[in-house]
Design a protein around this motif. Sequence first.
Motif, PDB file in Angstrom:
ATOM      1  N   LEU A 134       4.681   5.336   1.155  1.00  0.00           N
ATOM      2  CA  LEU A 134       3.661   4.128   2.134  1.00  0.00           C
ATOM      3  C   LEU A 134       4.223   2.669   0.855  1.00  0.00           C
ATOM      4  N   ILE A 135       4.419   1.447   1.275  1.00  0.00           N
ATOM      5  CA  ILE A 135       4.706   0.590   0.941  1.00  0.00           C
ATOM      6  C   ILE A 135       3.130  -0.241   1.075  1.00  0.00           C
ATOM      7  N   VAL A 136       2.398  -0.872   0.276  1.00  0.00           N
ATOM      8  CA  VAL A 136       1.706  -1.966   0.529  1.00  0.00           C
ATOM      9  C   VAL A 136       1.614  -2.831  -0.149  1.00  0.00           C
ATOM     10  N   ASP A 137       2.055  -3.871  -0.539  1.00  0.00           N
ATOM     11  CA  ASP A 137       1.076  -5.621  -0.843  1.00  0.00           C
ATOM     12  C   ASP A 137       0.125  -5.545  -1.227  1.00  0.00           C
ATOM     13  N   SER A 138      -0.295  -4.925  -2.371  1.00  0.00           N
ATOM     14  CA  SER A 138      -2.316  -5.613  -2.582  1.00  0.00           C
ATOM     15  C   SER A 138      -1.870  -5.844  -4.016  1.00  0.00           C
ATOM     16  N   SER A 139      -3.053  -6.308  -4.425  1.00  0.00           N
ATOM     17  CA  SER A 139      -3.340  -7.166  -6.258  1.00  0.00           C
ATOM     18  C   SER A 139      -4.094  -5.995  -6.690  1.00  0.00           C
ATOM     19  N   TYR A 140      -4.389  -4.236  -5.478  1.00  0.00           N
ATOM     20  CA  TYR A 140      -5.401  -3.861  -6.386  1.00  0.00           C
ATOM     21  C   TYR A 140      -4.457  -2.210  -5.978  1.00  0.00           C
ATOM     22  N   PRO A 141      -3.621  -2.256  -7.271  1.00  0.00           N
ATOM     23  CA  PRO A 141      -2.289  -0.718  -6.967  1.00  0.00           C
ATOM     24  C   PRO A 141      -3.199   0.781  -7.394  1.00  0.00           C
ATOM     25  N   ALA A 142      -3.657   0.458  -8.490  1.00  0.00           N
ATOM     26  CA  ALA A 142      -5.231   1.538  -8.102  1.00  0.00           C
ATOM     27  C   ALA A 142      -5.545   2.316  -7.350  1.00  0.00           C
ATOM     28  N   LEU A 143      -6.105   1.478  -6.398  1.00  0.00           N
ATOM     29  CA  LEU A 143      -7.154   1.754  -5.376  1.00  0.00           C
ATOM     30  C   LEU A 143      -5.901   1.353  -3.805  1.00  0.00           C
TER      31      LEU A 143
END
Length: 234
Positions: A134-143
């Motif tokens: 899955l590809i998610v744009d997020s500021s929290y990569p570890a989470l």
Amino acid sequence: MSMLQRLDAADALPGAAELRARTYDLLRLTPGSAVIDVGCGAGLAVSELSSRGFSAVGVDISTEMVEEARRRSPEADFRSGDAYALPVDGGFAGYRADKVFHELAEPERALAEARRVLAPGGRIVLSGHDWEALIVDSSYPALTREIVRARASEVTAPRAARGFRRLLAGNGFREVSMEGVVGFFGGYSFARGLVEAAVRLGAVSFAEAEIWLAEQVGDGGCVAVPQFLASGVV
């Protein structure tokens, strides 16, 4: 959200109709050809295949889905059945399974059954998502990694789609080809489903989930899933 609601929402996503059409094209059917749609859900593909002039049969393990498919398309042929033991004799020119093989613990058994029902020279088309990519744009990569890992853990075979080519070639299919696209699932609603699974499994806390999900609200959210299509000849 019920399974039926999720399926309807997925079928309405941008690009979904074009992707379904691509699976029909890969079957390379001639008018009047018999085709079986395994895991037919509410019957949309069977209806569309029938409108193209093919003799389509839909099979689903869920009696609820079969009943809904019959309600929506009473003129079509829908049957309750299992991918490992299809309720048909054979002679099909095409076999289609979309978003099915990631739920199968024994895909080789399903392919043996596909070979049984396909006529010589018949074509198989598989399509499905890769739930570990899955590809998610997020500021929290570890989470995000924990959330994606948790969602994938709920799928029987989350990596099945990326292995379609090897699976088909290893189970007696010829002229195997494969292609891929990235399906955009939008932001908040799909992201909410992901994070709810992660909380349910204890991969992230409720507080972490709230922080992560807040970023996916509105037009800023981006969640996409790679999808693979593979075809072969029996």
